[in-house]
Design a protein around this motif. Sequence first.
Motif, PDB file in Angstrom:
ATOM      1  N   VAL A 147     -47.818 -49.867  41.819  1.00 30.07           N
ATOM      2  CA  VAL A 147     -49.018 -50.612  42.208  1.00 30.07           C
ATOM      3  C   VAL A 147     -48.862 -51.013  43.669  1.00 30.07           C
ATOM      4  CG1 VAL A 147     -50.445 -52.652  41.838  1.00 30.07           C
ATOM      5  CG2 VAL A 147     -49.386 -51.501  39.876  1.00 30.07           C
ATOM      6  N   THR A 148     -49.838 -50.661  44.491  1.00 30.92           N
ATOM      7  CA  THR A 148     -49.818 -51.114  45.887  1.00 30.92           C
ATOM      8  C   THR A 148     -50.407 -52.523  45.922  1.00 30.92           C
ATOM      9  OG1 THR A 148     -51.950 -50.028  46.264  1.00 30.92           O
ATOM     10  CG2 THR A 148     -49.972 -48.821  46.879  1.00 30.92           C
ATOM     11  N   GLU A 149     -49.619 -53.449  46.426  1.00 33.24           N
ATOM     12  CA  GLU A 149     -50.040 -54.840  46.477  1.00 33.24           C
ATOM     13  C   GLU A 149     -51.033 -55.064  47.622  1.00 33.24           C
ATOM     14  OE1 GLU A 149     -49.121 -57.463  44.428  1.00 33.24           O
ATOM     15  OE2 GLU A 149     -48.233 -55.915  43.147  1.00 33.24           O
ATOM     16  N   GLU A 150     -52.025 -55.934  47.362  1.00 25.17           N
ATOM     17  CA  GLU A 150     -53.010 -56.233  48.386  1.00 25.17           C
ATOM     18  C   GLU A 150     -52.448 -57.111  49.498  1.00 25.17           C
ATOM     19  OE1 GLU A 150     -56.533 -57.849  46.703  1.00 25.17           O
ATOM     20  OE2 GLU A 150     -56.982 -56.058  45.491  1.00 25.17           O
ATOM     21  N   MET A 151     -51.453 -57.942  49.163  1.00 22.46           N
ATOM     22  CA  MET A 151     -50.894 -58.836  50.182  1.00 22.46           C
ATOM     23  C   MET A 151     -50.294 -58.020  51.324  1.00 22.46           C
ATOM     24  SD  MET A 151     -47.644 -60.177  48.001  1.00 22.46           S
ATOM     25  CE  MET A 151     -46.619 -59.052  47.066  1.00 22.46           C
ATOM     26  N   GLN A 152     -50.436 -58.555  52.510  1.00 21.78           N
ATOM     27  CA  GLN A 152     -49.988 -57.856  53.703  1.00 21.78           C
ATOM     28  C   GLN A 152     -49.030 -58.744  54.483  1.00 21.78           C
ATOM     29  OE1 GLN A 152     -50.859 -54.754  54.491  1.00 21.78           O
ATOM     30  NE2 GLN A 152     -49.866 -54.596  56.478  1.00 21.78           N
ATOM     31  N   GLY A 153     -47.915 -58.166  54.917  1.00 19.10           N
ATOM     32  CA  GLY A 153     -46.965 -58.892  55.746  1.00 19.10           C
ATOM     33  C   GLY A 153     -45.951 -59.678  54.944  1.00 19.10           C
ATOM     34  N   VAL A 154     -44.838 -59.999  55.612  1.00 16.74           N
ATOM     35  CA  VAL A 154     -43.771 -60.773  54.990  1.00 16.74           C
ATOM     36  C   VAL A 154     -43.318 -61.850  55.976  1.00 16.74           C
ATOM     37  CG1 VAL A 154     -41.892 -59.283  55.825  1.00 16.74           C
ATOM     38  CG2 VAL A 154     -41.582 -60.581  53.711  1.00 16.74           C
ATOM     39  N   THR A 155     -42.947 -63.001  55.440  1.00 15.92           N
ATOM     40  CA  THR A 155     -42.418 -64.081  56.278  1.00 15.92           C
ATOM     41  C   THR A 155     -40.909 -64.137  56.121  1.00 15.92           C
ATOM     42  OG1 THR A 155     -44.448 -65.377  56.093  1.00 15.92           O
ATOM     43  CG2 THR A 155     -42.456 -66.557  56.742  1.00 15.92           C
TER      44      THR A 155
END
Length: 279
Positions: free
Chosen positions: A92-100
């Motif tokens: 599943v490709t997650e909609e959230m973008q970027g990582v902190t």
Amino acid sequence: MPAVFLRERSFIRIAGAEAETFLHNLITTDLVSLGTDEARPGGLLTPQGKILFDFMIWRDGPGFLLETDTAQRESLLKRLTMYRLRAKVDFVTEEMQGVTVAWGDVTAGGPKDSRFARAGIVLTRTPGEHGGDPETLYDALRIDNGIAVSGRDFALQDAFPHDVLMDLNGGLGFRKGCYIGQEVVSRMHHRGTARRRVVIVNGSAELPPSGTELTVGGKPIGTLGSTAGNMGLAIVRIDRAGEAIAEEVPIKAGEVDVIVSLPIWSGLSFPTRADEASA
């Protein structure tokens, strides 16, 4: 506690009854020993043992969350799907973008990055935007600790895992079974033939742009990657760098004199002629 949002990172969630077995037999990372609070680097290799895709991976509920550069995600997903065959695995490709990424006095947050843990730094990775410090802080931390990333320090399909210290930072499992490219990687490891390694570059002045060759006597020994002022990373032939250091021959990045050093945490040292003679 610095917290930096890395925007160009994306996620693939991998779940299913055979998710761990499927991934363990495909990628470089040893997933059997992966703890619940640890994020490890990994790679999907070419049959010739070079890094085709790279990523961070950690446990998330019953499955895994794989974090990779946004530019890689769709191609990586297609490659994983190609290898799935009849395995009971879902992507599943997650909609959230970027990582902190956050470090320093870290008491909460996502899993701890094993690459930085080797250098004695607790750095967590949390999906989404949770910090606003400049990315230059993270780049400086990476450079100070010899942690390379694809696209900036090496090109995909051009580097072996040993070149970018994956044999030392948790990205390579040597007690697991076969995976794509494993035979080449294992041979390099056991024969001690890895001669290209990440080094930290300290310039006598501001370093030239990424891609500039490092030279000894006009002959290239490597290529400059990430830079921050007079500090940077490069992947070099450590045998040639060691010879230059021993003979006090200048190493240059363009026209700038530089000093190169191997990350302390790696435990590596520059080979000498005596080492080569006894090999």
